[in-house]
Design a protein around this motif. Structure first.
Motif, PDB file in Angstrom:
ATOM      1  N   LEU A  55       3.137 -50.190 -21.345  1.00  0.00           N
ATOM      2  CA  LEU A  55       1.934 -49.843 -22.107  1.00  0.00           C
ATOM      3  C   LEU A  55       0.689 -50.551 -21.589  1.00  0.00           C
ATOM      4  CD1 LEU A  55       3.412 -49.934 -25.726  1.00  0.00           C
ATOM      5  CD2 LEU A  55       3.449 -48.079 -24.049  1.00  0.00           C
ATOM      6  N   LEU A 122       4.724 -45.174 -29.713  1.00  0.00           N
ATOM      7  CA  LEU A 122       3.922 -45.527 -28.551  1.00  0.00           C
ATOM      8  C   LEU A 122       4.551 -44.980 -27.279  1.00  0.00           C
ATOM      9  CD1 LEU A 122       3.327 -49.304 -29.449  1.00  0.00           C
ATOM     10  CD2 LEU A 122       1.903 -47.337 -30.096  1.00  0.00           C
ATOM     11  N   VAL A 221      -4.536 -49.084 -28.820  1.00  0.00           N
ATOM     12  CA  VAL A 221      -3.392 -48.397 -29.404  1.00  0.00           C
ATOM     13  C   VAL A 221      -3.591 -46.884 -29.399  1.00  0.00           C
ATOM     14  CG1 VAL A 221      -2.181 -47.966 -31.586  1.00  0.00           C
ATOM     15  CG2 VAL A 221      -2.540 -50.295 -30.818  1.00  0.00           C
ATOM     16  N   VAL A 224      -2.285 -45.165 -26.411  1.00  0.00           N
ATOM     17  CA  VAL A 224      -0.838 -45.153 -26.134  1.00  0.00           C
ATOM     18  C   VAL A 224      -0.034 -44.575 -27.300  1.00  0.00           C
ATOM     19  CG1 VAL A 224      -0.894 -47.012 -24.427  1.00  0.00           C
ATOM     20  CG2 VAL A 224      -0.610 -47.579 -26.857  1.00  0.00           C
ATOM     21  N   LEU A 225      -0.692 -43.870 -28.208  1.00  0.00           N
ATOM     22  CA  LEU A 225       0.047 -43.192 -29.272  1.00  0.00           C
ATOM     23  C   LEU A 225       0.890 -42.065 -28.684  1.00  0.00           C
ATOM     24  CD1 LEU A 225      -2.576 -42.908 -32.152  1.00  0.00           C
ATOM     25  CD2 LEU A 225      -0.586 -44.422 -32.058  1.00  0.00           C
ATOM     26  N   ASN A 226       2.105 -41.942 -29.178  1.00  0.00           N
ATOM     27  CA  ASN A 226       3.026 -40.925 -28.676  1.00  0.00           C
ATOM     28  C   ASN A 226       2.914 -39.677 -29.550  1.00  0.00           C
ATOM     29  OD1 ASN A 226       5.281 -39.347 -27.931  1.00  0.00           O
ATOM     30  ND2 ASN A 226       6.388 -41.173 -27.261  1.00  0.00           N
TER      31      ASN A 226
END
Length: 246
Positions: A55, A122, A221, A224-226
């Motif tokens: 990440l 993430l 963040v 890198v949110l999924n």
């Protein structure tokens, strides 16, 4: 049975007849209490779905190693100890001891639930899963509920930065199929609706890298949110849910 279902009303469904729990045999262990055999429920640390440094630069490998391997592991270890004591107290009919253990199970159980949901939320920023395009149905619902993706991002950011002390921010699918943003304090889990995505706002999630700049952490963040996982959760798939023996 999900761990969230045993918070507050601790484990009566695990016992039948001779109080032997009907749960997977491994990695559980059996003990004898007052001539009664109890199969002890054991939770384990789930592996990260990516490398510690995957990440970066948004979340450092050092933070991920400490956060997952140390902090999450501590919640699992302490949860197992509390559940073991709870089961022994229940077998002994010691209601006072059972009540005394409620807070430990809530806190450490919540920590296990929340982090197990967080890691799959993430993904590397370079992954196609990090794009909202990976969640067409969810983003349509977000736009319907919040007006636009930009409005949603702004509201999510305000929610996260408004958390005082330690806690979590969540996007939740309601029981009626809507979407809401909510926060939980400390390690309290979401107990109504289904988590679509979540962000850890405890200092251990960002302080080594961002110090006290929570706004910069929130921006990191977001990158890198999924969204692929979020789409699956929106459609009803349980990704990262905690169950007995896991």
């Amino acid at each position: 049975m999900q761990l969230g279902n045993i918070l507050f009303v601790q484990l009566p469904a695990l016992f039948s007849g001779n109080l032997t729990a009907s749960v997977p045999s491994s990695p559980n262990a059996s003990v004898s209490v007052a001539n009664t055999t109890i199969t002890m429920t054991t939770y384990s640390l789930p592996p990260l779905p990516y490398a510690n440094d995957a990440l970066e630069p948004h979340i450092s490998g050092q933070i991920m190693m400490l956060h997952h391997d140390k902090h999450h592991q501590a919640y699992v270890t302490n949860l197992n100890a509390a559940v073991k004591s709870q089961q022994q107290a229940q077998a002994n009919g010691d209601i006072k001891a059972q009540i005394a253990l409620q807070q430990a199970i809530k806190f450490h159980g919540g920590g296990h639930i929340n982090h197990s949901l967080f890691w799959p939320s993430l993904c590397p920023a370079s992954s196609s899963s990090a794009s909202p395009d990976a969640a067409p149905e969810l983003t349509a619902a977000i736009c319907k509920n919040f007006g636009s993706m930009d409005a949603f991002k702004a509201e999510l950011k305000a929610l996260l930065l408004g958390i005082q002390g330690s806690g979590w921010g969540w996007l939740v699918k309601t029981q009626k199929g809507g979407l809401i943003l909510e926060t939980t304090r400390d390690q309290d889990p979401v107990t109504k609706g289904e988590v679509v995505m979540g962000v850890d706002m405890w200092e251990h999630a960002y302080y080594l890298q961002y110090w006290n700049d929570k706004a910069a952490y929130v921006e990191g963040v977001w990158k890198v949110l999924n969204w692929e996982v979020a789409e699956k959760r929106w459609k009803g798939e349980k990704v990262g849910s905690v169950t007995i023996g896991a």
